[in-house]
Design a protein around this motif. Structure first.
Motif, short mmCIF file in Angstrom:
data_model
loop_
_atom_site.label_atom_id
_atom_site.label_comp_id
_atom_site.label_asym_id
_atom_site.label_seq_id
_atom_site.Cartn_x
_atom_site.Cartn_y
_atom_site.Cartn_z
N THR A 156 4.51 -6.11 8.83
CA THR A 156 5.28 -5.82 7.03
C THR A 156 3.72 -5.07 6.90
OG1 THR A 156 7.27 -6.77 8.22
CG2 THR A 156 6.59 -6.14 5.95
N GLY A 157 4.14 -4.42 6.03
CA GLY A 157 2.70 -4.14 5.13
C GLY A 157 3.52 -2.46 3.82
N SER A 158 2.65 -1.92 3.18
CA SER A 158 3.61 -1.27 2.29
C SER A 158 2.55 0.15 2.93
CB SER A 158 2.32 -1.57 0.32
OG SER A 158 1.02 -0.98 0.63
N TYR A 159 3.83 1.93 2.18
CA TYR A 159 3.07 2.01 2.70
C TYR A 159 1.93 2.97 2.86
CZ TYR A 159 2.96 6.97 2.95
OH TYR A 159 2.69 8.80 3.42
N SER A 160 0.79 2.37 1.13
CA SER A 160 -0.38 2.96 0.58
C SER A 160 -1.46 1.88 1.81
CB SER A 160 -0.70 2.58 -0.41
OG SER A 160 -0.30 3.30 -1.33
N ILE A 161 -1.02 0.96 2.48
CA ILE A 161 -2.21 -0.28 3.29
C ILE A 161 -1.90 0.90 5.16
CG2 ILE A 161 -1.97 -2.31 4.61
CD1 ILE A 161 -2.81 -2.25 1.83
N TRP A 162 -0.69 1.44 5.26
CA TRP A 162 -0.13 1.75 6.43
C TRP A 162 -0.90 2.75 6.29
CZ3 TRP A 162 0.41 -0.81 10.61
CH2 TRP A 162 1.60 -1.92 10.57
N LYS A 163 -0.96 3.06 5.30
CA LYS A 163 -2.00 5.59 5.35
C LYS A 163 -2.52 5.04 5.93
CE LYS A 163 -2.27 9.07 2.44
NZ LYS A 163 -2.05 9.60 0.80
N GLN A 164 -3.63 3.61 4.85
CA GLN A 164 -5.00 3.66 5.08
C GLN A 164 -5.67 3.68 6.57
OE1 GLN A 164 -7.67 0.47 2.51
NE2 GLN A 164 -5.53 1.08 0.63
N ILE A 165 -5.38 2.77 7.39
CA ILE A 165 -4.45 2.12 8.97
C ILE A 165 -4.88 3.07 9.69
CG2 ILE A 165 -3.98 0.69 10.13
CD1 ILE A 165 -3.25 -1.90 7.80
N ILE A 166 -3.88 4.26 9.12
CA ILE A 166 -3.55 4.99 9.70
C ILE A 166 -4.73 6.23 9.50
CG2 ILE A 166 -2.12 7.40 10.55
CD1 ILE A 166 0.23 5.14 9.65
N GLN A 167 -5.49 6.69 8.78
CA GLN A 167 -6.40 7.61 8.22
C GLN A 167 -7.80 6.89 8.90
OE1 GLN A 167 -6.06 7.79 3.95
NE2 GLN A 167 -5.03 9.05 3.99
N GLY A 168 -7.45 5.30 9.19
CA GLY A 168 -9.26 4.51 10.24
C GLY A 168 -9.87 4.29 8.95
N THR A 169 -9.44 4.18 7.46
CA THR A 169 -10.86 3.97 6.29
C THR A 169 -9.95 2.19 5.83
OG1 THR A 169 -8.62 4.40 4.74
CG2 THR A 169 -10.02 6.07 5.35
N LEU A 170 -8.95 1.91 6.83
CA LEU A 170 -8.78 0.06 6.97
C LEU A 170 -8.62 -0.62 8.03
CD1 LEU A 170 -8.38 -2.10 4.99
CD2 LEU A 170 -5.74 -1.80 4.70
N ASP A 171 -9.76 -1.23 8.25
CA ASP A 171 -9.96 -1.87 10.20
C ASP A 171 -8.25 -2.68 10.23
OD1 ASP A 171 -9.58 -4.07 11.47
OD2 ASP A 171 -11.49 -4.16 11.83
N PRO A 172 -7.15 -2.71 10.89
CA PRO A 172 -6.02 -3.40 10.93
C PRO A 172 -6.34 -4.80 10.56
CG PRO A 172 -6.33 -2.43 12.94
CD PRO A 172 -7.43 -1.74 12.09
N LEU A 173 -7.30 -5.46 11.52
CA LEU A 173 -7.49 -6.28 11.40
C LEU A 173 -7.80 -7.40 10.08
CD1 LEU A 173 -8.84 -7.19 14.99
CD2 LEU A 173 -6.74 -8.00 14.50
N ARG A 174 -9.14 -6.46 9.73
CA ARG A 174 -8.83 -6.87 8.05
C ARG A 174 -7.77 -7.00 7.00
NH1 ARG A 174 -13.74 -4.92 10.46
NH2 ARG A 174 -16.53 -6.14 9.36
N ALA A 175 -6.85 -6.32 7.65
CA ALA A 175 -6.08 -5.61 6.40
C ALA A 175 -5.41 -7.21 6.76
CB ALA A 175 -5.07 -4.56 6.72
N ILE A 176 -5.26 -7.81 7.93
CA ILE A 176 -4.19 -9.35 8.68
C ILE A 176 -5.27 -10.24 7.78
CG2 ILE A 176 -3.40 -10.23 10.87
CD1 ILE A 176 -3.02 -7.98 12.30
#
Lengths: 135, 498
Positions: free
Chosen positions: A76-96
């Motif tokens: 679970t995360g906010s739309y803006s966080i998922w967007k960054q992940i899908i765009q490849g600008t935020l590493d999902p594990l770093r987000a976790i």
């Protein structure tokens, strides 16, 4: 460009995952389905739920749903966080690790398959996507 | 004579004309660089470069893999790093080789597996007003302190490490790498070598990752250098006693930098009457392990044991059992050369004096004074232990009397080791949390923090990014009997090795 969210995007993601030999190798032993809960925020005011059925390196199903089916894992995360992940600008594990995404399910298993998780997201990042909030 | 270094940074960072001092600790020559502001500035620039060029862009799963390989190396008694540590650390720290190798490396360091980190996102204190299941135990938000900082992208974090627990610098280095932060470590003067040794072991696996770390042995009296380091860091996390707290808070205030401090604490054990029947010996054994681990030098080490009356084993009988188990523990985790003999003797004499003056006190201690159990029926005061395996057993009629007894120490309360049935534990934990205690752990695990547990009320990884002032209390298990069994199994592994 493929709009996100859309059934077309989900189908494209499924096809791309199944065509990705790296994902197939790194997730060869993976068993478990996911819900990606995309929580509303200021950029996108609606909740989205993406269901993924991942099994031994293949994606058996990817679809947006309004249900809340029982799955092995929920991220679970906010739309803006998922967007960054899908765009490849935020590493999902770093987000976790930073707490932007929360995990329900056996998180130890997700960490054991960290390389597969990264490949999964990297696949999403290669989809030519247009985001609804930027339309 | 053996020479050991206590510094580490990327050897390619130019530090021309670096001079060294040489001091002797227990027959080992410690080589220490003479650092200047210019040298530190050059080292910090190197850290920043390495963070940007490598750490931030490097795959996190690959970093996990390196950390796992590192932990595996340190779990292997035949690894070159363990061999060096075997030669250096016992004489320098004063701990026995068994304490460092078996409790330190085989048990404590193995808790650093990053895959065990909780991945539950930020906890909203409003959803945790009661003890709520979390990871393998429970957590509860217990009040707020007027503090705040928030920095999702710390570039440089400083760590000032106390020397009482070998391995602490490893925890700090690993945590920083998970959040893409470069690290400087100021090792303890008493134990200056482990941090550099651990960094070198990381260098052997992934030099680029290791070069995001600098180990900088400084004296606290080098005010200008300390201020320079503080002012160039996003956050400083420090462990130490009251003197360190005063001096470091002053530097942090003057540099306007957040200081996450972990200072002197008071921890104790609570044993309910339900665990004083056929399990009493086992419970005494696990209590003896908590007293003996790190020779009782940790903030999480128990200083008093409260034992409930009206169990099958009386508190006085429990004190005797405990003394027997402390004797056995001398074989499993022997004391080191800094045995604190004078401290124990002072504690012994103090207790003797009380006894002679008619107080209901009984002493259990061998002629060697390797350990001391004071059975003390007075409950008007709760006094800190002289440490080095000196413990007071106090009888109480009900565990719910304890919060009032320890309330005067509320500022210092930290870990409570327990053998209490879960239905009685939850209300007791509520009361103790309100009193200031932060960690409730099963007996035999008091000195082993799980990666998800708060540390002095803050989650250790979260604390490096933000502090909204929330204080958290944790219970490290869900099922008391299973948790005791797991503690016992771990202890049996140590038994087997001896």
């Amino acid at each position: 460009m493929i709009p996100f969210p859309s059934d077309q995007w989900a189908q494209h993601f499924k096809d791309a995952l199944n065509a990705n030999p790296n994902y197939h190798t790194k997730a060869a032993d993976w068993e478990g389905d996911f819900l990606f809960i995309i929580a509303p925020d200021t950029a996108y005011p609606h909740q989205l739920i993406l269901y993924l059925d991942l099994w031994h390196g293949t994606c058996r199903a990817a679809q947006f749903t309004t249900d809340h089916p029982q799955t092995a894992y929920t991220l679970t995360g906010s739309y803006s966080i998922w967007k960054q992940i899908i765009q490849g600008t935020l590493d999902p594990l770093r987000a976790i690790v930073r707490g932007y995404l929360s995990v329900q399910g056996d998180s130890r298993k997700i960490m054991d398959y960290a390389h597969a998780a990264q490949e999964l997201v990297s696949t999403a990042a290669h989809i030519p996507t247009t985001f609804e909030d930027t339309k | 004579m053996t020479t050991a270094d206590c510094h580490f940074w990327d050897p390619d960072i130019p530090t021309p004309d670096l001079q060294y001092t040489y001091t002797d600790i227990a027959g080992i020559t410690i080589r220490k660089p003479i650092l200047t502001t210019q040298t530190i500035a050059t080292i910090l620039a190197g850290l920043e470069h390495q963070r940007t060029e490598y750490l931030c862009s490097h795959s996190l799963p690959d970093i996990f893999d390196t950390i796992m390989d590192l932990i595996t190396q340190w779990a292997d008694p035949d690894s070159p790093w363990r061999r060096i540590a075997h030669d250096l650390l016992p004489p320098i720290t004063g701990y026995s080789p068994q304490m460092i190798e078996e409790w330190g490396f085989n048990v404590f360091l193995q808790t650093l597996d990053p895959r065990d980190l909780p991945l539950t996102g930020r906890l909203d204190p409003h959803h945790y007003r009661q003890f709520t299941p979390y990871c393998t135990g429970y957590v509860k938000a217990a009040g707020k302190t007027p503090k705040y900082y928030d920095n999702d992208q710390p570039k440089l974090i400083g760590h000032i490490c106390a020397g009482n627990i070998v391995g602490l610098p490893a925890v700090e280095m690993i945590m920083d790498k998970l959040i893409d932060a470069a690290t400087w470590i100021k090792p303890s003067t008493e134990e200056p070598v482990f941090a550099a040794l651990f960094a070198h072991s990381m260098e052997s696996l992934d030099p680029d990752l290791a070069y995001t770390i600098a180990v900088l042995p400084l004296d606290s009296t080098q005010t200008d250098l300390n201020e320079y380091l503080f002012s160039h860091s996003d956050l400083i996390r420090a462990t130490g006693g009251e003197i360190a707290r005063h001096s470091l808070m002053k530097v942090a205030d003057s540099c306007k930098k957040p200081l996450a401090g972990h200072w002197h604490k008071f921890s104790f054990i609570t044993i309910a009457r339900e665990y004083l029947s056929d399990q009493a010996t086992l419970v005494a054994r696990l209590a003896a392990l908590d007293v003996s681990a790190w020779d009782q030098q940790g903030c999480f080490s128990p200083q008093v044991i409260f034992v409930e009356n009206r169990g099958q084993t009386s508190p006085r009988q429990f004190a005797e059992l405990l003394a027997n188990e402390l004797q056995s523990m001398m074989r499993i985790l022997p004391k080191g050369v800094k045995a604190g003999k004078i401290s124990i003797l002072e504690g012994y004499q103090e207790a003797m004096k009380k006894q002679l003056l008619g107080s209901p006190v009984q002493l259990f201690s061998p002629p060697s004074h390797d350990y001391l159990v004071v059975y003390d029926e007075t409950t008007d005061t709760v006094e800190p232990s002289p440490q080095f395996r000196a413990i007071t057993v106090k009888p109480i009629n009900d565990i719910n009397e304890i919060p009032e007894l320890v309330r005067p120490l509320h500022r210092f309360l930290q870990t409570i080791g327990v053998a209490v049935p879960i239905e009685r534990l939850l209300p007791y934990a509520e009361a103790m949390g309100a009193c200031g205690a932060t960690n409730i752990r099963v007996l035999g695990e008091m000195t082993l923090q799980k990666s998800w547990e708060p540390w002095d009320g803050r989650f250790p990884l979260e604390e490096l990014l933000r502090d909204d002032g929330s204080n958290w209390v944790s219970i490290s298990f869900k099922d008391m009997d299973n948790a005791l069994q797991a503690s016992m199994t771990r202890l049996q592994t140590l038994h087997k090795d001896r």
